[in-house]
Design a protein around this motif. Structure first.
Motif, PDB file in Angstrom:
ATOM      1  N   TYR A  47       0.859  -1.187   0.000  1.00 20.30           N
ATOM      2  CA  TYR A  47       0.000   0.000   0.000  1.00 20.30           C
ATOM      3  C   TYR A  47       0.897   1.240   0.000  1.00 20.30           C
ATOM      4  O   TYR A  47       1.963   1.246   0.641  1.00 20.30           O
ATOM      5  N   VAL A  49       2.412   5.022   0.736  1.00 18.01           N
ATOM      6  CA  VAL A  49       2.580   5.882   1.911  1.00 18.01           C
ATOM      7  C   VAL A  49       2.166   7.286   1.482  1.00 18.01           C
ATOM      8  O   VAL A  49       2.421   7.707   0.358  1.00 18.01           O
ATOM      9  N   LYS A  56       0.832   5.403   6.408  1.00 19.74           N
ATOM     10  CA  LYS A  56       0.328   4.362   5.523  1.00 19.74           C
ATOM     11  C   LYS A  56      -1.080   4.749   5.083  1.00 19.74           C
ATOM     12  O   LYS A  56      -1.907   5.145   5.904  1.00 19.74           O
ATOM     13  N   CYS A  83      -5.515   8.982   2.759  1.00 25.88           N
ATOM     14  CA  CYS A  83      -4.865   9.158   4.050  1.00 25.88           C
ATOM     15  C   CYS A  83      -5.900   9.766   4.983  1.00 25.88           C
ATOM     16  O   CYS A  83      -6.384  10.877   4.728  1.00 25.88           O
TER      17      CYS A  83
END
Ligand SMILES: [Zn+2]
Length: 98
Positions: A47, A49, A56, A83
């Protein structure tokens, strides 16, 4: 964080839209839409960043190739990540081997 999986089903409303959904020779591609759950063809370790705060990112949605006319590089899907700290979003193409 993992969002519970919610399957999505394309619902073309016009004749023009109905013509572009799905593939002539592939019954699976064009149906792989969902919110949350796990992205097909991608491990959690891969995944992305967040580019803004380095956290993450959370997998948010998988959008399939629409069909023969608007195919994404041989039936690839778009994986969307968000995010939840700063609400930066990221999308990437992934090839699913199925
Ligand atoms: Zn962030």
């Amino acid at each position: 964080m993992e969002i519970p999986k919610v399957k999505l089903i394309p619902h073309p409303e016009t004749d023009e839209a109905k013509e572009i959904v799905g593939y002539k020779w592939n019954q699976i591609a064009g149906t792989r839409y969902h919110l949350g759950g796990k992205p097909e063809g991608l491990n959690e370790a891969d995944y992305p960043v967040c580019e803004s705060c380095s956290n993450k990112m959370t997998f948010y949605a998988q959008i399939d190739s629409i069909g023969d006319k608007f195919d994404l590089a041989d039936c690839m899907v778009i994986h969307n990540f968000v995010c939840f700290d700063c609400f930066t979003v990221k999308a990437q193409l992934t090839q699913i081997n199925s």
